[in-house]
Design a protein around this motif. Sequence first.
Motif, PDB file in Angstrom:
ATOM      1  N   TYR A  88      46.920 -29.044 -26.786  1.00  0.00           N
ATOM      2  CA  TYR A  88      46.459 -29.133 -25.400  1.00  0.00           C
ATOM      3  C   TYR A  88      47.583 -28.746 -24.471  1.00  0.00           C
ATOM      4  N   ASP A  89      47.315 -27.666 -23.629  1.00  0.00           N
ATOM      5  CA  ASP A  89      48.263 -27.233 -22.606  1.00  0.00           C
ATOM      6  C   ASP A  89      49.650 -26.975 -23.183  1.00  0.00           C
ATOM      7  N   GLU A  90      49.709 -26.163 -24.254  1.00  0.00           N
ATOM      8  CA  GLU A  90      50.958 -25.721 -24.877  1.00  0.00           C
ATOM      9  C   GLU A  90      51.770 -26.873 -25.459  1.00  0.00           C
ATOM     10  N   GLU A  91      51.143 -28.086 -25.675  1.00  0.00           N
ATOM     11  CA  GLU A  91      51.828 -29.223 -26.268  1.00  0.00           C
ATOM     12  C   GLU A  91      51.051 -29.639 -27.505  1.00  0.00           C
ATOM     13  N   SER A  92      51.723 -29.793 -28.636  1.00  0.00           N
ATOM     14  CA  SER A  92      51.074 -30.179 -29.885  1.00  0.00           C
ATOM     15  C   SER A  92      51.702 -31.454 -30.405  1.00  0.00           C
ATOM     16  N   SER A  93      50.893 -32.269 -31.040  1.00  0.00           N
ATOM     17  CA  SER A  93      51.362 -33.512 -31.636  1.00  0.00           C
ATOM     18  C   SER A  93      50.801 -33.601 -33.044  1.00  0.00           C
ATOM     19  N   LYS A  94      51.624 -34.063 -33.994  1.00  0.00           N
ATOM     20  CA  LYS A  94      51.246 -34.205 -35.393  1.00  0.00           C
ATOM     21  C   LYS A  94      51.284 -35.682 -35.767  1.00  0.00           C
ATOM     22  N   MET A  95      50.214 -36.160 -36.389  1.00  0.00           N
ATOM     23  CA  MET A  95      50.114 -37.546 -36.801  1.00  0.00           C
ATOM     24  C   MET A  95      49.964 -37.576 -38.316  1.00  0.00           C
ATOM     25  N   THR A  96      50.776 -38.383 -38.996  1.00  0.00           N
ATOM     26  CA  THR A  96      50.714 -38.537 -40.438  1.00  0.00           C
ATOM     27  C   THR A  96      50.155 -39.907 -40.749  1.00  0.00           C
ATOM     28  N   HIS A  97      49.044 -39.943 -41.466  1.00  0.00           N
ATOM     29  CA  HIS A  97      48.395 -41.194 -41.792  1.00  0.00           C
ATOM     30  C   HIS A  97      49.104 -41.874 -42.956  1.00  0.00           C
ATOM     31  N   ALA A  98      48.899 -43.172 -43.081  1.00  0.00           N
ATOM     32  CA  ALA A  98      49.493 -43.935 -44.162  1.00  0.00           C
ATOM     33  C   ALA A  98      48.882 -43.504 -45.485  1.00  0.00           C
ATOM     34  N   PRO A  99      49.618 -43.651 -46.577  1.00  0.00           N
ATOM     35  CA  PRO A  99      49.065 -43.269 -47.886  1.00  0.00           C
ATOM     36  C   PRO A  99      47.802 -44.036 -48.183  1.00  0.00           C
ATOM     37  N   GLN A 100      46.864 -43.346 -48.767  1.00  0.00           N
ATOM     38  CA  GLN A 100      45.592 -43.943 -49.105  1.00  0.00           C
ATOM     39  C   GLN A 100      45.420 -43.937 -50.606  1.00  0.00           C
ATOM     40  N   SER A 101      44.572 -44.807 -51.081  1.00  0.00           N
ATOM     41  CA  SER A 101      44.320 -44.886 -52.511  1.00  0.00           C
ATOM     42  C   SER A 101      43.571 -43.652 -52.978  1.00  0.00           C
ATOM     43  N   PRO A 102      43.736 -43.252 -54.223  1.00  0.00           N
ATOM     44  CA  PRO A 102      43.045 -42.057 -54.727  1.00  0.00           C
ATOM     45  C   PRO A 102      41.536 -42.213 -54.653  1.00  0.00           C
ATOM     46  N   GLY A 103      40.898 -41.088 -54.371  1.00  0.00           N
ATOM     47  CA  GLY A 103      39.445 -41.090 -54.308  1.00  0.00           C
ATOM     48  C   GLY A 103      38.883 -41.280 -52.926  1.00  0.00           C
ATOM     49  N   VAL A 104      39.721 -41.609 -51.918  1.00  0.00           N
ATOM     50  CA  VAL A 104      39.259 -41.817 -50.546  1.00  0.00           C
ATOM     51  C   VAL A 104      39.504 -40.541 -49.758  1.00  0.00           C
ATOM     52  N   THR A 105      38.497 -40.014 -49.101  1.00  0.00           N
ATOM     53  CA  THR A 105      38.601 -38.780 -48.321  1.00  0.00           C
ATOM     54  C   THR A 105      38.432 -39.092 -46.844  1.00  0.00           C
ATOM     55  N   THR A 106      39.052 -38.287 -45.995  1.00  0.00           N
ATOM     56  CA  THR A 106      38.943 -38.440 -44.550  1.00  0.00           C
ATOM     57  C   THR A 106      38.465 -37.126 -43.959  1.00  0.00           C
ATOM     58  N   SER A 107      37.756 -37.177 -42.842  1.00  0.00           N
ATOM     59  CA  SER A 107      37.251 -35.986 -42.171  1.00  0.00           C
ATOM     60  C   SER A 107      38.255 -35.520 -41.130  1.00  0.00           C
ATOM     61  N   ARG A 108      38.372 -34.203 -40.953  1.00  0.00           N
ATOM     62  CA  ARG A 108      39.298 -33.602 -39.990  1.00  0.00           C
ATOM     63  C   ARG A 108      38.635 -33.558 -38.620  1.00  0.00           C
ATOM     64  N   VAL A 109      39.252 -34.195 -37.627  1.00  0.00           N
ATOM     65  CA  VAL A 109      38.711 -34.281 -36.276  1.00  0.00           C
ATOM     66  C   VAL A 109      39.702 -33.624 -35.317  1.00  0.00           C
ATOM     67  N   ILE A 110      39.239 -32.636 -34.567  1.00  0.00           N
ATOM     68  CA  ILE A 110      40.070 -31.946 -33.571  1.00  0.00           C
ATOM     69  C   ILE A 110      39.465 -32.196 -32.195  1.00  0.00           C
ATOM     70  N   ARG A 111      40.209 -32.838 -31.328  1.00  0.00           N
ATOM     71  CA  ARG A 111      39.735 -33.140 -29.978  1.00  0.00           C
ATOM     72  C   ARG A 111      40.093 -31.994 -29.044  1.00  0.00           C
ATOM     73  N   ARG A 112      39.144 -31.578 -28.243  1.00  0.00           N
ATOM     74  CA  ARG A 112      39.321 -30.454 -27.329  1.00  0.00           C
ATOM     75  C   ARG A 112      39.822 -30.932 -25.969  1.00  0.00           C
ATOM     76  N   PRO A 113      40.557 -30.074 -25.238  1.00  0.00           N
ATOM     77  CA  PRO A 113      40.996 -30.452 -23.887  1.00  0.00           C
ATOM     78  C   PRO A 113      39.824 -30.509 -22.921  1.00  0.00           C
ATOM     79  N   CYS A 114      39.953 -31.351 -21.935  1.00  0.00           N
ATOM     80  CA  CYS A 114      38.897 -31.494 -20.928  1.00  0.00           C
ATOM     81  C   CYS A 114      38.889 -30.284 -19.997  1.00  0.00           C
ATOM     82  N   ASP A 115      37.747 -30.072 -19.387  1.00  0.00           N
ATOM     83  CA  ASP A 115      37.609 -28.989 -18.407  1.00  0.00           C
ATOM     84  C   ASP A 115      38.260 -29.457 -17.104  1.00  0.00           C
ATOM     85  N   TYR A 116      39.567 -29.299 -17.045  1.00  0.00           N
ATOM     86  CA  TYR A 116      40.349 -29.843 -15.930  1.00  0.00           C
ATOM     87  C   TYR A 116      41.197 -28.734 -15.324  1.00  0.00           C
TER      88      TYR A 116
END
Length: 245
Positions: free
Chosen positions: A47-75
């Motif tokens: 968003y606005d030439e600024e990026s942030s990376k978040m690393t989640h805590a280790p999870q047990s095998p077999g658990v999957t997570t969905s990739r969510v990308i939030r878009r910038p507001c019409d501002y």
Amino acid sequence: MLLVSQVKSFLLLLLCVMELVCATSVSPSLHQPPLTRVRIIEVEDDYDEESSKMTHAPQSPGVTTSRVIRRPCDYDPCAVQTTPCDKISAKTGCLCPGLTGPKERPEAPALRELKLDGSGEVFVHWCAPRSTVTHYEVTLKDGNKQLFFGEYLRNGAVPGLKVGEMVCVAAGNQAGLSEKSCARYEPPQPDQVALSAGIISGCVGFLLLLLVLAVVLWRRRTCRKGSMGDAEGHGNPSYTNDGAL
């Protein structure tokens, strides 16, 4: 003595057999460490030439997570906000631009232009900074005139502004006022292209008018000569050059 040596040999053989049985009865899996798997999933938000990376805590095998990308507001920081960005974010889940916070002095807004309106008033336009703002203060350079505008406005009229006067705008919050962004008011200059086109059009029109006048004068002169020739041709037939009747 023979009996005693036979007993010792028997006991030694029995001890060897017992150690062999104990060694084969132990499971080999007990000597191997357990295997564990660690999955690291990164989610990036741009968003606005600024990026942030978040690393989640280790999870047990077999658990999957969905990739969510939030878009910038019409501002648009240079447009008047009819609906604040935080309310849009709460409704749609979009990302608003980061602000410095109410306890930090805001950055200076960007003074965009000074424009003469059709009503004769001069309007000052500015763009909001990336800071928490509660109001905007517009002043003339000498500080004799101060105007205050709300946090969601991005323009305001400056009545009585003279040519050459300096206009400044600053953003404010509870921590104080920002640095001022200033510009000098200059009268609007005529468009050179439009001016050149007007001059050319005027010259062409004048030449066409001269041409029309020349044609009208020529036709009037031609008609006058024709009428004089007809009058001479219809003279008295009783008189001839040789005097005969």
